[in-house]
Motif scaffolding. Structure first.
Motif, PDB file in Angstrom:
ATOM      1  N   GLU A  94     -90.927  20.439  32.521  1.00  0.00           N
ATOM      2  CA  GLU A  94     -89.998  21.211  31.692  1.00  0.00           C
ATOM      3  C   GLU A  94     -89.841  22.589  32.332  1.00  0.00           C
ATOM      4  O   GLU A  94     -90.812  23.184  32.795  1.00  0.00           O
ATOM      5  N   ARG A  98     -86.725  32.714  31.350  1.00  0.00           N
ATOM      6  CA  ARG A  98     -86.904  33.822  30.398  1.00  0.00           C
ATOM      7  C   ARG A  98     -86.228  35.089  30.897  1.00  0.00           C
ATOM      8  O   ARG A  98     -86.362  35.439  32.074  1.00  0.00           O
ATOM      9  N   GLY A 103     -92.384  34.331  22.381  1.00  0.00           N
ATOM     10  CA  GLY A 103     -93.140  33.084  22.249  1.00  0.00           C
ATOM     11  C   GLY A 103     -94.406  33.055  23.069  1.00  0.00           C
ATOM     12  O   GLY A 103     -95.219  33.978  23.025  1.00  0.00           O
ATOM     13  N   SER A 104     -94.578  31.961  23.814  1.00  0.00           N
ATOM     14  CA  SER A 104     -95.848  31.738  24.515  1.00  0.00           C
ATOM     15  C   SER A 104     -96.095  32.773  25.601  1.00  0.00           C
ATOM     16  O   SER A 104     -97.247  33.052  25.937  1.00  0.00           O
ATOM     17  N   TYR A 125     -93.554  23.600  33.232  1.00  0.00           N
ATOM     18  CA  TYR A 125     -94.578  23.026  32.348  1.00  0.00           C
ATOM     19  C   TYR A 125     -94.638  21.532  32.603  1.00  0.00           C
ATOM     20  O   TYR A 125     -93.590  20.894  32.777  1.00  0.00           O
ATOM     21  N   ASP A 133     -98.187  20.100  26.873  1.00  0.00           N
ATOM     22  CA  ASP A 133     -97.267  20.629  27.894  1.00  0.00           C
ATOM     23  C   ASP A 133     -97.819  21.873  28.609  1.00  0.00           C
ATOM     24  O   ASP A 133     -97.308  22.995  28.434  1.00  0.00           O
ATOM     25  N   ASP A 179     -84.576  33.189  26.014  1.00  0.00           N
ATOM     26  CA  ASP A 179     -85.207  32.204  26.905  1.00  0.00           C
ATOM     27  C   ASP A 179     -84.701  30.817  26.522  1.00  0.00           C
ATOM     28  O   ASP A 179     -84.023  30.654  25.493  1.00  0.00           O
ATOM     29  N   LYS A 181     -85.305  26.219  27.480  1.00  0.00           N
ATOM     30  CA  LYS A 181     -85.992  25.144  28.197  1.00  0.00           C
ATOM     31  C   LYS A 181     -84.976  24.114  28.681  1.00  0.00           C
ATOM     32  O   LYS A 181     -84.078  23.718  27.927  1.00  0.00           O
ATOM     33  N   ASP A 200     -82.601  24.496  19.173  1.00  0.00           N
ATOM     34  CA  ASP A 200     -83.966  23.952  19.256  1.00  0.00           C
ATOM     35  C   ASP A 200     -84.628  24.336  20.571  1.00  0.00           C
ATOM     36  O   ASP A 200     -85.860  24.420  20.647  1.00  0.00           O
ATOM     37  N   CYS A 202     -83.467  26.869  22.841  1.00  0.00           N
ATOM     38  CA  CYS A 202     -83.172  28.222  23.343  1.00  0.00           C
ATOM     39  C   CYS A 202     -83.614  29.231  22.294  1.00  0.00           C
ATOM     40  O   CYS A 202     -83.641  28.923  21.103  1.00  0.00           O
TER      41      CYS A 202
END
Ligand code: UDP
Length: 238
Positions: A94, A98, A103-104, A125, A133, A179, A181, A200, A202
């Motif tokens: 994945e 960013r 988030g993470s 990821y 992940d 960001d 995915k 979901d 972005c």
């Protein structure tokens, strides 16, 4: 308009989509569900009409990207919840791009959410639910055979182009692309952008108020989740 292909057996059900075979081995039908999960499915719920919004928004983004020369799996939208796509052999990596810390990244590196990055950052990821992940480096993907160096180069370049195109488009509509995915796959030797591009996958922030217009409203129980999804679709359609 071609007649819609018939949905044959469901061969995959993910958290947000079901995939069906068609009579053509090169084509699949993606069905967008309203089910919402977060934190690797530890939190579950539904977001009314999410599937409809995500299908339509993904269509608009894929069309825009194709016009700009990014190769995607998109063929056409069939109805409210279904999209015809090229069948991909998914690369189990994945890709997160960013522009702003959230988030993470905020958690992992102890940075304040909202800090602007000097230049976009691309992260990989390993797509593996059992391992949550994990963040990986390119060499991990190569050494374990998940992707070749050439494929990763193509993926990296494509992800940066997607970021340029979408950031510029959204900026004009008063939205910051924080960001997002992406997932890629192989189709007859080519690397194509797959999956979906929607609230979901972005982070979208309103430029003026910094209001979150994405799945963080669900993840963090901020309320007005459906309203935010519809507001984002309205801006993308405008
Ligand atoms: N993301 C996603 N699916 C995932 C993980 C992340 O679509 O399994 C998206 C997420 O919506 C955000 C970006 O990728 O736009 C970066 O997510 P992050 O690594 O910050 O993880 P999160 O905070 O979502 O757990």
């Amino acid at each position: 308009m071609d007649t819609n292909p018939e949905k044959l057996e469901m061969f995959y059900e993910g958290k947000a989509k079901k995939l069906y075979a068609t009579a053509d081995p090169d084509l699949v039908i993606a069905y967008f569900k309203d089910d919402a999960t977060a934190f690797n499915a530890k939190k579950r719920g539904t977001i009314e009409d999410k599937g409809v919004v995500n299908n339509r928004m993904s269509e608009l983004f894929f069309l825009m990207l194709e016009r700009e020369g990014v190769r995607t799996h998109f063929v056409r939208r069939l109805d409210d919840r279904e999209m015809l796509c090229k069948r991909l052999d998914i690369v189990p990596v994945e890709v997160v791009v960013r522009n702003i810390v959230a988030g993470s990244m905020a958690k992992r590196l102890g940075r304040e959410e909202g800090e602007a990055l000097r230049h976009p950052v691309v992260e990989f990821y390993y797509k593996c639910d059992a391992l949550d992940d994990p963040l990986i480096i390119a060499d991990h993907a190569i050494v374990f055979g998940w992707a070749t160096q050439t494929e990763l180069n193509t993926i990296h370049e494509s992800a940066m182009r997607v970021n340029d195109i979408l950031s510029r488009f959204l900026d004009q509509r008063g939205v910051i692309l924080v960001d997002f995915k992406l997932e890629f796959g192989r189709h007859h030797g080519a690397i194509l952008l797959g999956d979906e591009i929607c609230p979901d996958t972005c982070r979208f922030w309103d430029k003026a108020t910094r209001k979150k217009l994405d799945k963080d409203r669900f993840r963090r129980d901020l309320g007005d989740v459906e309203g935010a999804y519809h507001e984002m679709l309205r801006r993308v359609e405008s």
